[in-house]
Design a protein around this motif. Structure first.
Motif, PDB file in Angstrom:
ATOM      1  N   TYR A   8      25.967  43.663  47.617  1.00 48.32           N
ATOM      2  CA  TYR A   8      26.950  44.517  47.174  1.00 48.32           C
ATOM      3  C   TYR A   8      26.936  44.791  45.774  1.00 48.32           C
ATOM      4  O   TYR A   8      27.368  46.130  45.315  1.00 48.32           O
ATOM      5  N   VAL A   9      26.946  43.731  44.783  1.00 48.08           N
ATOM      6  CA  VAL A   9      26.775  43.975  43.392  1.00 48.08           C
ATOM      7  C   VAL A   9      25.696  44.797  43.064  1.00 48.08           C
ATOM      8  O   VAL A   9      26.054  45.893  42.244  1.00 48.08           O
ATOM      9  N   LEU A  10      24.576  44.697  43.512  1.00 47.38           N
ATOM     10  CA  LEU A  10      23.520  45.407  43.303  1.00 47.38           C
ATOM     11  C   LEU A  10      23.688  47.050  43.651  1.00 47.38           C
ATOM     12  O   LEU A  10      23.312  47.933  42.991  1.00 47.38           O
ATOM     13  N   ALA A  11      24.288  47.292  44.704  1.00 48.52           N
ATOM     14  CA  ALA A  11      24.590  48.541  45.399  1.00 48.52           C
ATOM     15  C   ALA A  11      25.359  49.401  44.352  1.00 48.52           C
ATOM     16  O   ALA A  11      25.391  50.618  44.026  1.00 48.52           O
ATOM     17  N   ILE A  12      26.546  48.637  43.929  1.00 46.74           N
ATOM     18  CA  ILE A  12      27.661  49.380  43.284  1.00 46.74           C
ATOM     19  C   ILE A  12      26.814  49.505  41.763  1.00 46.74           C
ATOM     20  O   ILE A  12      27.147  50.650  41.148  1.00 46.74           O
ATOM     21  N   LYS A  38      36.349  38.629  45.541  1.00 44.73           N
ATOM     22  CA  LYS A  38      36.284  37.332  45.755  1.00 44.73           C
ATOM     23  C   LYS A  38      35.232  36.827  45.010  1.00 44.73           C
ATOM     24  O   LYS A  38      35.321  35.641  44.482  1.00 44.73           O
ATOM     25  N   LEU A  39      34.112  37.512  44.649  1.00 42.38           N
ATOM     26  CA  LEU A  39      33.097  37.035  43.784  1.00 42.38           C
ATOM     27  C   LEU A  39      33.735  36.958  42.360  1.00 42.38           C
ATOM     28  O   LEU A  39      33.447  35.744  41.656  1.00 42.38           O
ATOM     29  N   GLU A  40      34.477  38.021  41.895  1.00 37.42           N
ATOM     30  CA  GLU A  40      34.647  37.887  40.374  1.00 37.42           C
ATOM     31  C   GLU A  40      35.665  36.841  40.402  1.00 37.42           C
ATOM     32  O   GLU A  40      35.587  36.016  39.278  1.00 37.42           O
ATOM     33  N   GLU A  41      36.500  36.495  41.350  1.00 34.76           N
ATOM     34  CA  GLU A  41      37.651  35.601  41.232  1.00 34.76           C
ATOM     35  C   GLU A  41      36.731  34.034  41.253  1.00 34.76           C
ATOM     36  O   GLU A  41      37.351  33.049  40.500  1.00 34.76           O
ATOM     37  N   ILE A  47      32.933  41.679  36.631  1.00 39.64           N
ATOM     38  CA  ILE A  47      31.692  42.198  36.827  1.00 39.64           C
ATOM     39  C   ILE A  47      31.604  43.668  36.545  1.00 39.64           C
ATOM     40  O   ILE A  47      30.692  44.362  35.796  1.00 39.64           O
ATOM     41  N   PHE A  48      32.586  44.420  36.942  1.00 34.91           N
ATOM     42  CA  PHE A  48      32.638  46.124  36.813  1.00 34.91           C
ATOM     43  C   PHE A  48      33.990  46.256  36.286  1.00 34.91           C
ATOM     44  O   PHE A  48      34.924  46.024  36.588  1.00 34.91           O
ATOM     45  N   ASP A  49      33.617  47.555  34.953  1.00 33.59           N
ATOM     46  CA  ASP A  49      34.930  47.861  34.444  1.00 33.59           C
ATOM     47  C   ASP A  49      35.185  49.133  35.481  1.00 33.59           C
ATOM     48  O   ASP A  49      34.766  50.395  35.428  1.00 33.59           O
ATOM     49  N   ARG A  50      36.207  49.064  36.107  1.00 33.44           N
ATOM     50  CA  ARG A  50      37.174  50.164  37.117  1.00 33.44           C
ATOM     51  C   ARG A  50      37.668  51.147  36.398  1.00 33.44           C
ATOM     52  O   ARG A  50      37.799  52.116  37.088  1.00 33.44           O
ATOM     53  N   ILE A  55      31.824  54.068  37.102  1.00 32.40           N
ATOM     54  CA  ILE A  55      32.074  52.595  37.124  1.00 32.40           C
ATOM     55  C   ILE A  55      30.981  52.029  36.322  1.00 32.40           C
ATOM     56  O   ILE A  55      29.610  52.460  36.170  1.00 32.40           O
ATOM     57  N   GLU A  56      31.233  51.267  35.521  1.00 31.54           N
ATOM     58  CA  GLU A  56      30.302  50.456  34.335  1.00 31.54           C
ATOM     59  C   GLU A  56      30.221  49.134  34.400  1.00 31.54           C
ATOM     60  O   GLU A  56      31.335  48.515  34.954  1.00 31.54           O
ATOM     61  N   LEU A  57      29.104  48.568  34.282  1.00 31.66           N
ATOM     62  CA  LEU A  57      29.266  47.182  34.222  1.00 31.66           C
ATOM     63  C   LEU A  57      29.495  46.638  32.880  1.00 31.66           C
ATOM     64  O   LEU A  57      29.349  47.304  31.891  1.00 31.66           O
ATOM     65  N   THR A  58      30.199  45.289  32.860  1.00 32.19           N
ATOM     66  CA  THR A  58      30.719  44.764  31.735  1.00 32.19           C
ATOM     67  C   THR A  58      29.404  44.360  30.983  1.00 32.19           C
ATOM     68  O   THR A  58      28.405  43.936  32.052  1.00 32.19           O
TER      69      THR A  58
END
Length: 312
Positions: A8-12, A38-41, A47-50, A55-58
């Motif tokens: 999911y992370v790679l897809a986003i 859940k993963l971020e918690e 992980i992502f700047d919404r 959307i961008e990666l931090t």
């Protein structure tokens, strides 16, 4: 942390959009969002700047994506091991082909490959070398067919064939009376070229610059297709160089304008390339074997000098 969450992370990261990523992963957007949260918690980071559109990666997100790609590739290798043990050659295989190879090579091998390996689902895209390298490194392509050598540490190359350059010279051109041409005869100022971004263009430029120093500003006529270059040449606007396979289906009138080089002929090296992680190697091997077997009957040249496809 699960492999599914990393997918999911790679897809986003690829689509920069939760909705598109969910569609790619065949799940609902709430499901995907919940798993990322859940993963971020669990990791206690974002992980992502919404707040950005798209959307961008931090900063830490970029590092996580890099590692996630390695982990997912290694997990895919387990299925590869099982497939190879069972002798299974099948599944989806994403293949990129450069534009100057696609129209000549693909019709030669595709039917034979599909017949021999019906369980392989080929997804083929026409892409520039730059796009191919990016997509292989990002895990979006399983392999590609391109001009080599590429001098990229992340990419492995297996040569398929060597394809000579052939001069296409209209009867009004200064070289029309020469039965065979030398590289030293070439003048970049009266050469019709493909547009920037085509590795065959870079090969032609490298070939000409080996003997004469020219400035790129001198290039006048460029086109996105070899077919257009032939039409412009027929109008007396200059000569051009063709990959050998492009000469096979020309009509007799156009073949009269072909001029081969004095040996060793300048040529390009065409290879199947893939990531150094070597995933889906059983399909890469199958592809290499089918193409190599077919191409031997079309190109019987041996005394050639390989011209680099890289811009210089």
């Amino acid at each position: 942390m699960t492999i599914t969450q990393l997918h999911y992370v790679l897809a986003i990261a690829e689509h920069k959009n939760f909705t598109k990523a969910a569609e790619k992963c065949f799940v609902t957007q709430p499901t995907l969002s919940t798993q990322i949260q859940k993963l971020e918690e669990e990791l206690d980071i974002i992980i992502f700047d919404r707040g950005k559109k798209p959307i961008e990666l931090t900063d830490v997100g970029r590092k996580i994506v890099h590692q996630a790609r390695n982990i997912v590739n290694e997990s895919d290798r387990i299925q590869d091991i099982v497939d190879q043990q069972k002798g299974f050659i099948g599944g989806e295989f994403r293949l990129g082909i450069i534009p100057t190879v696609m129209p000549t090579l693909l019709p030669m091998f595709l039917k034979a490959f599909i017949k021999k390996y019906p369980k392989v689902k080929l997804k083929i895209e026409e892409l520039t070398t730059e796009e191919i390298i990016f997509r292989i490194n990002e895990g979006h392509l399983d392999a590609a067919i391109a001009a080599t050598p590429l001098e990229n540490d992340n990419i492995k190359e297996r040569v398929l064939y060597y394809e000579p350059f052939v001069g296409y010279i209209p009867e009004t051109h200064r070289l029309a009376d020469k039965k065979k041409i030398n590289v030293s005869d070439l003048e970049i100022d009266d050469m019709l070229l493909l547009e920037d971004g085509h590795c065959f263009r870079d090969g032609v430029i490298n070939l000409c610059k080996a003997f004469k120093d020219h400035n790129d500003d001198n290039f006048q006529l460029e086109s996105g297709s070899i077919e257009t270059l032939l039409k412009l040449s027929n109008e007396g606007l200059g000569m051009t160089l063709l990959p050998y396979l492009h000469t096979l289906e020309l009509n007799d009138k156009m073949k009269a304008n072909l001029h081969h080089f004095v040996e060793p002929s300048p040529a390009r090296e065409v290879s199947v390339i893939y990531h150094k992680s070597e995933l889906k190697m059983q399909i890469v091997d199958a592809l290499h074997n089918v193409i190599s077997g077919i191409i031997r009957g079309a190109i019987a040249f041996h005394n050639v000098e390989i011209i680099s496809p890289l811009p210089k």
